[in-house]
Motif scaffolding. Structure first.
Motif, PDB file in Angstrom:
ATOM      1  N   LEU A 197      -5.599   8.051 -12.098  1.00 52.83           N
ATOM      2  CA  LEU A 197      -6.807   8.618 -12.379  1.00 52.83           C
ATOM      3  C   LEU A 197      -7.706   8.911 -11.210  1.00 52.83           C
ATOM      4  CD1 LEU A 197      -7.781   6.500 -15.622  1.00 52.83           C
ATOM      5  CD2 LEU A 197      -7.123   8.677 -15.604  1.00 52.83           C
ATOM      6  N   ASN A 198      -7.391   7.951 -10.126  1.00 54.56           N
ATOM      7  CA  ASN A 198      -8.395   8.378  -8.766  1.00 54.56           C
ATOM      8  C   ASN A 198      -7.598   9.590  -8.225  1.00 54.56           C
ATOM      9  OD1 ASN A 198      -9.616   6.068  -9.486  1.00 54.56           O
ATOM     10  ND2 ASN A 198      -9.465   5.054  -7.439  1.00 54.56           N
ATOM     11  N   ALA A 199      -6.344   9.692  -8.064  1.00 52.06           N
ATOM     12  CA  ALA A 199      -5.684  10.725  -7.643  1.00 52.06           C
ATOM     13  C   ALA A 199      -6.175  12.088  -8.269  1.00 52.06           C
ATOM     14  CB  ALA A 199      -4.282  10.690  -7.605  1.00 52.06           C
ATOM     15  N   LEU A 200      -6.245  12.010  -9.491  1.00 46.03           N
ATOM     16  CA  LEU A 200      -6.488  13.213 -10.246  1.00 46.03           C
ATOM     17  C   LEU A 200      -8.199  13.736  -9.431  1.00 46.03           C
ATOM     18  CD1 LEU A 200      -5.844  12.608 -14.000  1.00 46.03           C
ATOM     19  CD2 LEU A 200      -4.910  14.418 -12.674  1.00 46.03           C
ATOM     20  N   ASP A 201      -9.074  12.606  -9.176  1.00 44.80           N
ATOM     21  CA  ASP A 201     -10.297  13.216  -8.798  1.00 44.80           C
ATOM     22  C   ASP A 201     -10.338  13.046  -7.439  1.00 44.80           C
ATOM     23  OD1 ASP A 201     -11.354  13.573 -11.503  1.00 44.80           O
ATOM     24  OD2 ASP A 201     -11.864  11.253 -11.422  1.00 44.80           O
ATOM     25  N   ASP A 202      -9.360  13.035  -6.616  1.00 46.23           N
ATOM     26  CA  ASP A 202      -9.261  12.569  -5.109  1.00 46.23           C
ATOM     27  C   ASP A 202      -9.989  11.689  -4.843  1.00 46.23           C
ATOM     28  OD1 ASP A 202      -7.470  15.129  -4.596  1.00 46.23           O
ATOM     29  OD2 ASP A 202      -8.945  16.359  -5.299  1.00 46.23           O
ATOM     30  N   LYS A 203     -10.056  10.754  -5.515  1.00 45.13           N
ATOM     31  CA  LYS A 203     -10.919   9.533  -4.794  1.00 45.13           C
ATOM     32  C   LYS A 203      -9.830   8.643  -4.176  1.00 45.13           C
ATOM     33  CE  LYS A 203     -14.180   9.469  -8.698  1.00 45.13           C
ATOM     34  NZ  LYS A 203     -14.764   8.870  -9.867  1.00 45.13           N
ATOM     35  N   PRO A 204     -10.524   7.664  -3.361  1.00 46.12           N
ATOM     36  CA  PRO A 204      -9.785   6.647  -2.594  1.00 46.12           C
ATOM     37  C   PRO A 204      -8.814   5.619  -3.827  1.00 46.12           C
ATOM     38  CG  PRO A 204     -11.860   6.922  -1.728  1.00 46.12           C
ATOM     39  CD  PRO A 204     -11.824   7.475  -3.060  1.00 46.12           C
ATOM     40  N   ILE A 205      -7.791   5.257  -3.576  1.00 48.53           N
ATOM     41  CA  ILE A 205      -6.932   4.182  -4.249  1.00 48.53           C
ATOM     42  C   ILE A 205      -6.574   3.028  -3.435  1.00 48.53           C
ATOM     43  CG2 ILE A 205      -4.607   4.026  -5.245  1.00 48.53           C
ATOM     44  CD1 ILE A 205      -4.276   6.799  -5.495  1.00 48.53           C
ATOM     45  N   PRO A 206      -7.252   1.963  -4.234  1.00 47.44           N
ATOM     46  CA  PRO A 206      -7.382   0.698  -3.458  1.00 47.44           C
ATOM     47  C   PRO A 206      -5.984   0.209  -3.710  1.00 47.44           C
ATOM     48  CG  PRO A 206      -8.333   0.678  -5.574  1.00 47.44           C
ATOM     49  CD  PRO A 206      -8.063   1.978  -5.310  1.00 47.44           C
ATOM     50  N   VAL A 207      -5.445  -0.262  -2.508  1.00 46.79           N
ATOM     51  CA  VAL A 207      -4.323  -1.150  -2.449  1.00 46.79           C
ATOM     52  C   VAL A 207      -4.487  -2.326  -1.796  1.00 46.79           C
ATOM     53  CG1 VAL A 207      -1.667  -1.295  -1.413  1.00 46.79           C
ATOM     54  CG2 VAL A 207      -2.749   1.024  -2.200  1.00 46.79           C
ATOM     55  N   TYR A 208      -4.120  -3.465  -2.366  1.00 49.58           N
ATOM     56  CA  TYR A 208      -4.552  -4.847  -2.007  1.00 49.58           C
ATOM     57  C   TYR A 208      -3.613  -5.183  -0.756  1.00 49.58           C
ATOM     58  CZ  TYR A 208      -7.100  -5.605  -6.067  1.00 49.58           C
ATOM     59  OH  TYR A 208      -8.001  -5.577  -7.004  1.00 49.58           O
ATOM     60  N   GLY A 209      -4.075  -5.797   0.261  1.00 52.83           N
ATOM     61  CA  GLY A 209      -3.283  -6.216   1.473  1.00 52.83           C
ATOM     62  C   GLY A 209      -2.589  -5.077   2.156  1.00 52.83           C
ATOM     63  N   ASP A 210      -1.270  -5.609   2.593  1.00 50.10           N
ATOM     64  CA  ASP A 210      -0.390  -4.522   2.957  1.00 50.10           C
ATOM     65  C   ASP A 210       0.293  -3.714   2.073  1.00 50.10           C
ATOM     66  OD1 ASP A 210       1.435  -6.440   2.056  1.00 50.10           O
ATOM     67  OD2 ASP A 210       2.266  -7.189   3.930  1.00 50.10           O
ATOM     68  N   GLY A 211       0.153  -3.881   0.805  1.00 52.89           N
ATOM     69  CA  GLY A 211       0.833  -3.104  -0.146  1.00 52.89           C
ATOM     70  C   GLY A 211       2.270  -3.537  -0.573  1.00 52.89           C
ATOM     71  N   GLN A 212       2.506  -4.773   0.191  1.00 51.77           N
ATOM     72  CA  GLN A 212       4.212  -5.171  -0.096  1.00 51.77           C
ATOM     73  C   GLN A 212       4.466  -5.980  -1.201  1.00 51.77           C
ATOM     74  OE1 GLN A 212       6.633  -3.407   1.709  1.00 51.77           O
ATOM     75  NE2 GLN A 212       4.590  -1.787   2.297  1.00 51.77           N
ATOM     76  N   HIS A 213       3.358  -6.102  -1.838  1.00 50.59           N
ATOM     77  CA  HIS A 213       3.473  -6.960  -3.168  1.00 50.59           C
ATOM     78  C   HIS A 213       4.661  -6.447  -4.147  1.00 50.59           C
ATOM     79  CE1 HIS A 213      -0.372  -8.302  -1.773  1.00 50.59           C
ATOM     80  NE2 HIS A 213      -0.064  -9.497  -2.094  1.00 50.59           N
ATOM     81  N   VAL A 214       5.448  -7.230  -4.366  1.00 46.82           N
ATOM     82  CA  VAL A 214       6.846  -6.583  -5.073  1.00 46.82           C
ATOM     83  C   VAL A 214       6.572  -7.126  -6.577  1.00 46.82           C
ATOM     84  CG1 VAL A 214       9.378  -6.481  -5.533  1.00 46.82           C
ATOM     85  CG2 VAL A 214       8.265  -6.458  -3.292  1.00 46.82           C
ATOM     86  N   ARG A 215       6.811  -5.991  -7.475  1.00 48.65           N
ATOM     87  CA  ARG A 215       6.908  -6.469  -8.832  1.00 48.65           C
ATOM     88  C   ARG A 215       7.906  -5.738  -9.745  1.00 48.65           C
ATOM     89  NH1 ARG A 215       3.890  -9.561  -6.973  1.00 48.65           N
ATOM     90  NH2 ARG A 215       1.627  -9.805  -7.333  1.00 48.65           N
ATOM     91  N   ASP A 216       8.489  -6.339 -10.484  1.00 46.28           N
ATOM     92  CA  ASP A 216       9.677  -5.806 -11.468  1.00 46.28           C
ATOM     93  C   ASP A 216       9.192  -5.253 -12.556  1.00 46.28           C
ATOM     94  OD1 ASP A 216      11.868  -5.692 -12.990  1.00 46.28           O
ATOM     95  OD2 ASP A 216      12.335  -7.656 -13.141  1.00 46.28           O
ATOM     96  N   TRP A 217       9.066  -3.846 -12.636  1.00 45.78           N
ATOM     97  CA  TRP A 217       8.391  -3.136 -13.575  1.00 45.78           C
ATOM     98  C   TRP A 217       9.306  -2.770 -14.815  1.00 45.78           C
ATOM     99  CZ3 TRP A 217       3.451  -2.281 -12.912  1.00 45.78           C
ATOM    100  CH2 TRP A 217       2.975  -2.071 -11.744  1.00 45.78           C
ATOM    101  N   VAL A 218       8.893  -2.686 -16.048  1.00 46.05           N
ATOM    102  CA  VAL A 218       9.601  -2.398 -17.138  1.00 46.05           C
ATOM    103  C   VAL A 218       8.463  -1.294 -18.009  1.00 46.05           C
ATOM    104  CG1 VAL A 218       8.544  -4.281 -18.453  1.00 46.05           C
ATOM    105  CG2 VAL A 218      10.660  -2.947 -19.220  1.00 46.05           C
TER     106      VAL A 218
END
Length: 319
Positions: A197-218
């Motif tokens: 949604l932020n990308a659609l409006d060219d708004k900044p996208i917050p990423v916590y810390g260094d962005g290297q938190h890893v999640r297992d997505w389903v």
């Protein structure tokens, strides 16, 4: 006769997708109950209401009078999604989490014990295992439980109540634990909807810390198919991990979204990290695969494209 199932929290992200799955792939009669908190999807409820096999009631699981009205019959199964989640954890007290997630579960189990349902599926979270180090293998169902926030603690407490009812009263119950879901109807505060949604409006996208938190997505539709498989074929008293086996860092996910949407990586804004605990979460899903034949079918990228297109379509409809 058609099966009649009760879905709790069916206006939420995963619950709404599960109801859609049942409407698309089964002939179940579906009773959906939800308290309609901030995470509810009114649009989904409108779509579901078109089906003659679907009913909805606004119910607070802590309210016995409301529950008594719903339990005027025996259900073939209860699929219990309803929970106060960790989306805005700091806004809630510990009592809130336990009141909803523990007492609500207890009230439902009492109804099962009294014979109002033939089966109970408790949908928990893979975060009960706590975080993993980079070199550790994904968590199996017999791994040590190590909750690291109040939401997860309350889900673990719900699991313990389910186990106690299984042991003391032979309640026909099953527990599932899932990894991070993504897909249509997810709360806008979550990572992937926020990035889209932020990308659609060219708004900044917050990423916590260094962005290297890893999640297992389903992908949520794979998860819903797994729950249906467990509902139909799972063994009472068992725990089943449900996972996509798609480990990705936060930064990688956001960059994939931006690349597909043809947006600049300059939209990424690193912000202060959260005190959530756990740099990496991942689940081993061999058990549900070997015993019930389920496996994730949607690649992370294909699921992400479907999710992006869904949110983009909804956003365009609102403009």
């Amino acid at each position: 006769m058609r099966k009649e199932v009760l879905v709790t929290g069916g206006a939420g992200f995963i619950g709404a997708n599960f109801i859609q799955y049942l409407l698309d792939h089964t002939s179940y009669h579906i009773m959906n109950i939800d308290s309609l908190t901030h995470s509810a999807n009114p649009e989904a409820l409108i779509e579901f209401s078109r089906s003659p096999f679907y009913r909805f009631f606004q119910v607070d699981l802590r309210n016995q009078d409301q529950l008594n009205e719903i339990f005027d019959r025996q259900y073939d199964a209860i699929i219990h999604f309803a929970a106060l989640t960790d989306v805005n954890e700091k806004k809630h007290s510990s009592i809130d989490f336990y009141d909803v997630n523990v007492m609500g579960t207890l009230n439902l189990l009492e109804k099962v014990r009294q014979g109002y349902a033939r089966k109970f599926v408790y949908v928990s979270t893979g975060k009960v295992y706590g975080g993993l180090e980079d070199i550790e293998r994904p968590s199996k169902e017999d791994a040590v439980i190590q909750p690291n926030n109040r939401y997860v603690e309350s889900k673990v407490s719900g699991e313990m109540i389910v186990r106690s009812f299984i042991n003391a009263f032979q309640v026909p119950a099953i527990i599932t634990r899932c990894s991070n879901n993504y897909g249509p109807y997810q709360q806008k505060e979550k990572l992937i909807p926020t990035a889209i949604l932020n990308a659609l409006d060219d708004k900044p996208i917050p990423v916590y810390g260094d962005g290297q938190h890893v999640r297992d997505w389903v992908f949520v539709k794979d998860h819903c198919r797994a729950i249906h498989t467990v509902l139909e074929h799972g063994k009472f008293g068992e725990v089943y991990n449900i996972s996509g086996g798609r480990e990705r860092s936060t930064l990688n996910v956001v960059k994939l979204i931006l690349d597909y949407m043809n947006k600049s990586h300059h939209l990424i804004r690193h912000v202060a990290d959260r005190e959530e605990g756990g740099r990496r979460y991942a689940l081993n899903w061999e058990k549900v695969n070997f015993t019930l034949g389920w496996k994730p079918e949607t690649s992370f990228y294909n699921g992400l494209i479907e999710t992006i297109e869904w949110y983009t379509s909804k956003q365009l409809q609102q403009t």
